[in-house]
Design an enzyme around this catalytic site. Structure first.
Site, short mmCIF file in Angstrom:
data_model
loop_
_atom_site.label_atom_id
_atom_site.label_comp_id
_atom_site.label_asym_id
_atom_site.label_seq_id
_atom_site.Cartn_x
_atom_site.Cartn_y
_atom_site.Cartn_z
N GLU A 40 0.88 -1.18 0.00
CA GLU A 40 0.00 0.00 0.00
C GLU A 40 0.91 1.22 0.00
OE1 GLU A 40 -2.72 0.16 3.39
OE2 GLU A 40 -2.60 2.34 3.32
N ARG A 44 1.73 10.25 0.66
CA ARG A 44 2.21 11.22 1.65
C ARG A 44 3.46 11.90 1.15
NH1 ARG A 44 1.96 7.49 7.09
NH2 ARG A 44 -0.01 6.53 6.48
N LYS A 127 -10.94 -0.51 6.87
CA LYS A 127 -9.71 -0.37 7.65
C LYS A 127 -10.12 0.04 9.07
CE LYS A 127 -5.46 2.41 7.53
NZ LYS A 127 -4.46 2.99 6.63
#
Ligand code: 3PG
Length: 210
Positions: A40, A44, A127
């Site tokens: 994943e 960022r 999640k």
């Protein structure tokens, strides 16, 4: 691909922060060598998109995009080749883009209200983030009572010491975490160490009976 197909294949989903395509490629190869077939890649860093574009070329690696928080990032992630999208919260905008594109989307939901919104969008695996801070295994067990149809991917504070405890919960379909791809490992080019930590995580996951 469905989220359930991803979690059936991979019990550990590495949360990867890389600055460029070269780092991404190294990390992808190192994860594969350690028996983890997905990454994943988080939005960022400025290099996240380029890293995804490079990593999708690696045969056998399923590349998702993480930390996707708005429509624009969701479009960019999918254009770069991400085959699933993960959010640190719930966003109808992100869900719209992914569902229109036919890409699995995994929003983070940590209470009943958000889970109910996810259910209304046809999402059955969410999640659970930040897992340890939001109550860890006991919170997931409690949420599983009213929502037996929901699977969870706890992430945030999961590591090799508590991985087995999370995976032993039937509602936990996989765990996310960064412990095998820590920043210093990537900056130091410790690819073998990433493979070793990945292998160790896969071994822990393999031994779980539930
Ligand atoms: C994150 O967003 O950084 C992930 O949830 C990973 O959390 P961790 O670093 O505690 O594994």
């Amino acid at each position: 691909m469905l989220t359930s197909e991803l979690t059936a294949a991979e019990k550990v989903i590495p949360v990867v922060v890389v600055d460029n395509a070269t780092e991404g490629a190294h990390v992808g190869e190192a994860l594969l060598a350690g028996g983890i077939h997905t990454a994943e890649v988080t939005f960022r860093t400025a290099g996240a998109e380029a890293a995804i574009r490079e990593m999708v070329k690696i045969s056998g690696l399923t590349v998702g995009a993480g930390t996707v928080i708005n429509k624009e990032q969701a479009h960019r992630a999918i254009d770069a080749g991400a085959t699933y999208v993960v959010s640190p919260g719930y966003s109808d905008d992100v869900i719209d883009v992914c569902q229109e594109a036919g890409i699995p989307v995994i929003p983070a939901c940590t209470d009943g209200s958000w889970i109910m919104r996810a259910i209304a969008r046809g999402i059955d695996i969410v999640k659970f983030f930040p897992a340890e801070a939001m109550g860890g295994t006991s919170a997931i067990k409690a949420l599983s009572a009213p929502f037996p149809q929901i699977g969870f991917i706890p992430t945030g504070g999961v590591n090799k010491a508590n991985l087995a405890e999370y995976l032993a919960i039937p509602a936990v379909k996989a765990c996310g975490g960064s412990w095998m791809v820590k920043k210093d490992l990537i900056k130091n080019g410790s690819w073998e160490q990433i493979s070793a930590l990945s292998r160790e995580a896969v071994e822990i996951a393999k031994d779980i009976t539930r």
